[in-house]
Each structure stands twice: as C-alpha cells, then as structure tokens.
Design a protein around this motif. Structure first.
Motif, PDB file in Angstrom:
ATOM      1  N   PRO A   1      70.100  17.516   1.375  1.00 50.17           N
ATOM      2  CA  PRO A   1      70.688  16.217   1.058  1.00 50.17           C
ATOM      3  C   PRO A   1      71.040  15.376   2.278  1.00 50.17           C
ATOM      4  CG  PRO A   1      72.322  17.938   0.774  1.00 50.17           C
ATOM      5  CD  PRO A   1      71.020  18.632   1.057  1.00 50.17           C
ATOM      6  N   ARG A   2      70.867  15.914   3.467  1.00 53.10           N
ATOM      7  CA  ARG A   2      71.268  15.185   4.669  1.00 53.10           C
ATOM      8  C   ARG A   2      70.110  14.862   5.618  1.00 53.10           C
ATOM      9  NH1 ARG A   2      75.353  18.464   3.161  1.00 53.10           N
ATOM     10  NH2 ARG A   2      77.449  17.557   3.123  1.00 53.10           N
ATOM     11  N   ARG A   3      68.997  15.596   5.472  1.00 51.88           N
ATOM     12  CA  ARG A   3      67.879  15.392   6.396  1.00 51.88           C
ATOM     13  C   ARG A   3      66.603  15.114   5.601  1.00 51.88           C
ATOM     14  NH1 ARG A   3      66.954  20.099  10.325  1.00 51.88           N
ATOM     15  NH2 ARG A   3      67.054  21.287   8.374  1.00 51.88           N
ATOM     16  N   LYS A   4      66.022  13.967   5.871  1.00 49.62           N
ATOM     17  CA  LYS A   4      64.834  13.535   5.140  1.00 49.62           C
ATOM     18  C   LYS A   4      63.669  14.500   5.369  1.00 49.62           C
ATOM     19  CE  LYS A   4      61.619   9.607   4.933  1.00 49.62           C
ATOM     20  NZ  LYS A   4      61.287   8.298   5.534  1.00 49.62           N
ATOM     21  N   HIS A   5      63.035  14.903   4.253  1.00 48.08           N
ATOM     22  CA  HIS A   5      61.836  15.743   4.263  1.00 48.08           C
ATOM     23  C   HIS A   5      62.046  17.104   4.923  1.00 48.08           C
ATOM     24  CE1 HIS A   5      59.152  11.907   3.861  1.00 48.08           C
ATOM     25  NE2 HIS A   5      59.621  12.318   2.694  1.00 48.08           N
ATOM     26  N   HIS A   6      63.272  17.572   4.970  1.00 48.57           N
ATOM     27  CA  HIS A   6      63.553  18.894   5.532  1.00 48.57           C
ATOM     28  C   HIS A   6      63.990  19.850   4.432  1.00 48.57           C
ATOM     29  CE1 HIS A   6      63.526  16.896   9.447  1.00 48.57           C
ATOM     30  NE2 HIS A   6      63.478  18.096   9.980  1.00 48.57           N
ATOM     31  N   PRO A   7      63.809  21.135   4.683  1.00 44.55           N
ATOM     32  CA  PRO A   7      63.058  21.747   5.776  1.00 44.55           C
ATOM     33  C   PRO A   7      61.557  21.601   5.560  1.00 44.55           C
ATOM     34  CG  PRO A   7      63.802  23.441   4.283  1.00 44.55           C
ATOM     35  CD  PRO A   7      64.398  22.151   3.786  1.00 44.55           C
ATOM     36  N   THR A   8      60.770  21.902   6.615  1.00 45.83           N
ATOM     37  CA  THR A   8      59.327  21.806   6.545  1.00 45.83           C
ATOM     38  C   THR A   8      58.702  23.170   6.829  1.00 45.83           C
ATOM     39  OG1 THR A   8      58.868  21.380   8.889  1.00 45.83           O
ATOM     40  CG2 THR A   8      59.583  19.501   7.542  1.00 45.83           C
TER      41      THR A   8
ATOM     42  N   GLY B   1      55.132  17.930   8.164  1.00 52.92           N
ATOM     43  CA  GLY B   1      56.449  17.694   8.728  1.00 52.92           C
ATOM     44  C   GLY B   1      56.344  17.431  10.227  1.00 52.92           C
ATOM     45  N   GLN B   2      57.424  16.944  10.797  1.00 52.55           N
ATOM     46  CA  GLN B   2      57.473  16.663  12.226  1.00 52.55           C
ATOM     47  C   GLN B   2      57.640  17.953  13.027  1.00 52.55           C
ATOM     48  OE1 GLN B   2      60.560  13.790  12.960  1.00 52.55           O
ATOM     49  NE2 GLN B   2      59.582  12.186  11.742  1.00 52.55           N
ATOM     50  N   LEU B   3      57.088  17.974  14.234  1.00 54.38           N
ATOM     51  CA  LEU B   3      57.253  19.117  15.118  1.00 54.38           C
ATOM     52  C   LEU B   3      58.709  19.188  15.566  1.00 54.38           C
ATOM     53  CD1 LEU B   3      55.687  21.392  16.635  1.00 54.38           C
ATOM     54  CD2 LEU B   3      55.564  19.809  18.575  1.00 54.38           C
ATOM     55  N   PRO B   4      59.412  20.282  15.299  1.00 57.42           N
ATOM     56  CA  PRO B   4      60.824  20.370  15.693  1.00 57.42           C
ATOM     57  C   PRO B   4      60.994  20.303  17.209  1.00 57.42           C
ATOM     58  CG  PRO B   4      60.273  22.066  14.081  1.00 57.42           C
ATOM     59  CD  PRO B   4      58.980  21.462  14.534  1.00 57.42           C
TER      60      PRO B   4
ATOM     61  N   VAL C   1      46.371  18.161   1.628  1.00 53.34           N
ATOM     62  CA  VAL C   1      47.279  17.895   2.740  1.00 53.34           C
ATOM     63  C   VAL C   1      47.145  16.435   3.169  1.00 53.34           C
ATOM     64  CG1 VAL C   1      47.924  18.542   5.083  1.00 53.34           C
ATOM     65  CG2 VAL C   1      47.064  20.281   3.501  1.00 53.34           C
ATOM     66  N   GLU C   2      48.291  15.789   3.361  1.00 54.05           N
ATOM     67  CA  GLU C   2      48.289  14.383   3.777  1.00 54.05           C
ATOM     68  C   GLU C   2      48.612  14.255   5.262  1.00 54.05           C
ATOM     69  OE1 GLU C   2      50.476  10.092   2.874  1.00 54.05           O
ATOM     70  OE2 GLU C   2      51.293  11.941   2.033  1.00 54.05           O
ATOM     71  N   PRO C   3      47.728  13.663   6.057  1.00 50.63           N
ATOM     72  CA  PRO C   3      48.098  13.276   7.418  1.00 50.63           C
ATOM     73  C   PRO C   3      49.162  12.180   7.364  1.00 50.63           C
ATOM     74  CG  PRO C   3      45.708  13.341   7.157  1.00 50.63           C
ATOM     75  CD  PRO C   3      46.308  13.407   5.780  1.00 50.63           C
ATOM     76  N   GLU C   4      50.269  12.421   8.019  1.00 48.67           N
ATOM     77  CA  GLU C   4      51.424  11.521   7.940  1.00 48.67           C
ATOM     78  C   GLU C   4      51.822  11.063   9.336  1.00 48.67           C
ATOM     79  OE1 GLU C   4      54.473   9.507   5.819  1.00 48.67           O
ATOM     80  OE2 GLU C   4      52.894  10.769   4.975  1.00 48.67           O
ATOM     81  N   PRO C   5      51.893   9.747   9.593  1.00 50.01           N
ATOM     82  CA  PRO C   5      52.306   9.264  10.914  1.00 50.01           C
ATOM     83  C   PRO C   5      53.626   9.894  11.354  1.00 50.01           C
ATOM     84  CG  PRO C   5      51.493   7.444   9.609  1.00 50.01           C
ATOM     85  CD  PRO C   5      51.565   8.632   8.679  1.00 50.01           C
ATOM     86  N   GLY C   6      53.656  10.378  12.582  1.00 53.44           N
ATOM     87  CA  GLY C   6      54.854  10.996  13.113  1.00 53.44           C
ATOM     88  C   GLY C   6      54.944  12.486  12.880  1.00 53.44           C
ATOM     89  N   HIS C   7      54.076  13.041  12.029  1.00 55.94           N
ATOM     90  CA  HIS C   7      54.081  14.471  11.747  1.00 55.94           C
ATOM     91  C   HIS C   7      53.141  15.207  12.696  1.00 55.94           C
ATOM     92  CE1 HIS C   7      55.795  14.438   7.371  1.00 55.94           C
ATOM     93  NE2 HIS C   7      56.434  13.588   8.176  1.00 55.94           N
TER      94      HIS C   7
ATOM     95  N   THR D   1      59.914  23.029  20.043  1.00 58.58           N
ATOM     96  CA  THR D   1      58.839  23.881  19.531  1.00 58.58           C
ATOM     97  C   THR D   1      57.520  23.475  20.166  1.00 58.58           C
ATOM     98  OG1 THR D   1      59.947  24.193  17.403  1.00 58.58           O
ATOM     99  CG2 THR D   1      57.585  24.631  17.474  1.00 58.58           C
ATOM    100  N   ALA D   2      56.809  24.426  20.729  1.00 60.09           N
ATOM    101  CA  ALA D   2      55.505  24.144  21.320  1.00 60.09           C
ATOM    102  C   ALA D   2      54.507  23.784  20.219  1.00 60.09           C
ATOM    103  CB  ALA D   2      55.004  25.354  22.099  1.00 60.09           C
ATOM    104  N   PRO D   3      53.632  22.805  20.467  1.00 67.31           N
ATOM    105  CA  PRO D   3      52.651  22.426  19.440  1.00 67.31           C
ATOM    106  C   PRO D   3      51.851  23.602  18.896  1.00 67.31           C
ATOM    107  CG  PRO D   3      52.652  20.821  21.219  1.00 67.31           C
ATOM    108  CD  PRO D   3      53.543  21.943  21.660  1.00 67.31           C
ATOM    109  N   GLU D   4      51.437  24.521  19.762  1.00 70.15           N
ATOM    110  CA  GLU D   4      50.643  25.650  19.283  1.00 70.15           C
ATOM    111  C   GLU D   4      51.426  26.502  18.284  1.00 70.15           C
ATOM    112  OE1 GLU D   4      47.480  26.328  19.624  1.00 70.15           O
ATOM    113  OE2 GLU D   4      47.259  24.462  20.756  1.00 70.15           O
ATOM    114  N   GLU D   5      52.740  26.663  18.531  1.00 73.53           N
ATOM    115  CA  GLU D   5      53.562  27.401  17.594  1.00 73.53           C
ATOM    116  C   GLU D   5      53.685  26.638  16.281  1.00 73.53           C
ATOM    117  OE1 GLU D   5      56.067  30.207  15.778  1.00 73.53           O
ATOM    118  OE2 GLU D   5      54.584  30.315  17.386  1.00 73.53           O
ATOM    119  N   GLY D   6      53.787  25.304  16.376  1.00 69.52           N
ATOM    120  CA  GLY D   6      53.832  24.502  15.172  1.00 69.52           C
ATOM    121  C   GLY D   6      52.582  24.659  14.327  1.00 69.52           C
ATOM    122  N   TRP D   7      51.431  24.622  14.963  1.00 75.95           N
ATOM    123  CA  TRP D   7      50.176  24.796  14.228  1.00 75.95           C
ATOM    124  C   TRP D   7      50.079  26.199  13.618  1.00 75.95           C
ATOM    125  CZ3 TRP D   7      47.322  20.996  12.600  1.00 75.95           C
ATOM    126  CH2 TRP D   7      47.315  19.780  13.297  1.00 75.95           C
TER     127      TRP D   7
END
Length: 351
Positions: free
Chosen positions: A96-103, A139-142, A174-180, A145-151
C-alpha cells in the motif's frame, strides 16, 4: 414484481466500418465503475473485450473466495460477449505504500515470492476466464543490485510462472516498461532467448512505449515483434515522455500502426490503456473506440481537442442510439532506462 435481467446488445458497426482488429478497454481506466457496470458499458459501446486488472476495486486477487468471484466474472463476460486478457499492473495491490512493489527483482526472497504468487493467481484466473494472455512486467532494478543479478532473478521468477502457464495453457505476455529492467524490445529478446524461447512466453507490446523510447517507429516495432505478440496495449504518447494520453493528444500516427497489426495477422485484443483517466472513463472509452475505428479505416483524425470532442460526441450518439528474428527485435530496442511517471499528467516525468 421481479425485474427480468437486462440483456445487452453491443452496437454493431456497419460492414463498411467494421474493424478487423478486436479492441478492448482496460479496467484500470474505469476504476470508478463497478466491474459489472464497466463490462456492460464496454459491451454497449461495441468493444470486443476487456483488459481486466486484478485490483481491489474489481477482481481482488487477495480477497477471500477468489474462485467463486472469478466464476461470476466469467458468467458476466459470457453474458456481455466480451473476451478478456488478465493484467497484473495494479499499482498498490501488494504494497500500500510503494507503487508496483514488490517485484520479481526484489532483493528479499519472500518479497519476490509474493509477486510470483500474484502471477500464479493471475494464471489461474486467466484459465478460468478463458483469457488469451496474462500480462506481467519486470519492475525497476533495485538500488545496489547489479544488472546481471536482476536478470537472473527475473528469469527465475518468469520461469516458475511459465511452468504454471504451461499447465493451464495460458500465454504469459511480458511488457517492456519504461524505467524497468526490461524496458524495451531488446530486453524482451534477452529474456526470451535466455529462457530458451519457450512457446508460451510472449510479449505485451505497448504502442505508446514504442513511441516513447524505441529507436524505430511504432509500426516497425509491431513488425519486428510479430512472432511473439500475445497482447497489445494502445494509447497516445510523446517521444521521451512516459505519459499515457488520450488519442489525438500525442504524436503517434495510428493508421500505419493498425495497418501493421492487421498485416502481421495479430488476432488478440488491442487494449486501450488510460489508467489516469478514470475520472472520465465512460467518455474516454467511447471516444477511443470511435478514434481507433476511424484510424483503422485509414482516416487521420486531427490531433486537437476539437477533433477529440467530435469523436466523443459521435461515439456517445452511437451508444445512446442502440521482425521476425531475435536480431531484428534487438536492433529495434534502445538503451533508454528512466523512471516511470507517478505524478499527474501535467507533471509527467521524462521517459
């Protein structure tokens, strides 16, 4: 006296006007309406389907009795003659406090599991509704967090949901989303090939996002992504600004886009996505269908408020009266990575 249930008869365009594409409208743009009322509205306007966002105001995925409530929605969809895609982009359904979280990228394994469970529920709902796809995003890369770990986390999460999708026979789009992390077609190509190109992993292509950040024009994006298209979202947008706009307020030339969708044989839903316009949802839904039907016929509606007002008026009157390869896809993608706009329209953040 008991009143007989109302039967809805969708308005049918004339043969000369009938679109070949199947248009839908997202319930995230009808958040002020009860779901039953929203479905009735869309049927009366002549929409072929609905993009159903699982959220608290419509079909809440976290409330008790989900299976029984889903069955009621299935009966309503059948009654109104609507097909459906299931969307999972509710802003605050899990936090309820963070948009689109958790991812699926969250550093906390339990948080990632909460998103995975939501997607698994979405697959079950989609199967029960006969939906043609389930939508999701990375979701956005936290921070930190290294990009490779995100992938790696993304592939793991999507892979586990694909197992359920396979059992249910429902494509995951899967939707490509700007900023994600997965922001563009190149990102989708990376995920797809990394997972071994599974048959049920497809793409939700947002036409506005193509205008916002892809290097190729939206109609070229459609052709490049054609083999993996499972769902299409559509709205107007400007280059470099992630802001979902009513048709005629952005920069997209829609007749070539719609012609490209027909050319590649896309037969899923083309879903209008105007999540910031629920305050005018019925009017936006009417105007959007009028605009898209005209654009599909080859017309080029003027991009000004007068043209939009005319379209809205005409639609209300009607309602009241009754690429190919992974390399090509990667070439289309850009390296843009910026935050999603969370402020009102006049303060939209750059893409």
């Amino acid at each position: 006296m008991t009143q007989a249930p109302q039967t809805h008869h969708p308005q049918q365009p004339t043969q000369a006007q009938a679109p070949a594409l199947r248009y839908a409208y997202g319930t995230n743009g009808l958040a002020d309406l009860r779901l039953e009322d929203a479905l009735g509205l869309l049927a009366d306007l002549g929409y072929a389907g609905v993009g159903l966002t699982l959220d608290h105001m419509h079909l809440d995925p976290l409330a008790p009795g989900l299976a029984a409530r889903t069955a009621r929605v299935a009966r309503a969809l059948e009654r109104y003659g609507l097909t459906v895609t299931v969307e999972t982009g509710a802003r605050y359904v899990l936090d309820p406090r963070r948009k689109h979280h958790p991812t699926l990228l969250d550093p906390d394994a339990q948080a990632r599991a909460a998103r995975t469970e939501l997607l698994l529920k979405a697959v079950r709902v989609a199967a029960d509704l006969g939906a043609h796809a389930v939508h999701c995003f990375s979701g956005q890369l936290p921070a930190g967090t290294a990009p490779e770990e995100g992938w790696r986390r993304l592939a793991e999460g999507v892979g586990s949901v694909l197992d359920a999708a396979q059992a249910a026979g429902v494509p995951l789009a899967v939707e490509p989303e700007p900023g994600h992390l997965l922001a563009d077609l190149a990102g989708f190509d990376r995920l797809r090939t990394g997972l071994g190109s599974p048959a049920l992993l497809g793409l939700t292509l947002d036409i506005g996002h193509c205008q916002c950040l892809e290097s190729a024009p939206p109609d070229a994006c459609v052709r490049a992504a054609a083999p993996w298209l499972r769902h299409v979202q559509i709205e107007d947008m400007r280059r470099g600004v992630h802001e979902h706009l009513p048709f005629g307020e952005g920069e997209i030339d829609f007749p070539p886009v719609l012609a490209a969708l027909r050319e590649v044989g896309y037969d899923g839903l083309v879903t209008v996505e105007l999540p910031r316009d629920s305050h005018a949802g019925p009017e936006r839904a009417a105007a959007s269908l009028a605009f898209l039907t005209a654009a599909e016929s080859g017309a080029r509606p003027a991009a000004d408020s007068g043209a939009r007002t005319t379209a809205e008026s005409g639609a209300r009157t009607t309602a009241e009266s009754g690429a190919r390869t992974g390399g090509e896809a990667a070439a289309v993608g850009s390296a843009a990575r910026t935050a999603d706009a969370t402020s009102p329209r006049q303060e939209a953040a750059p893409c």
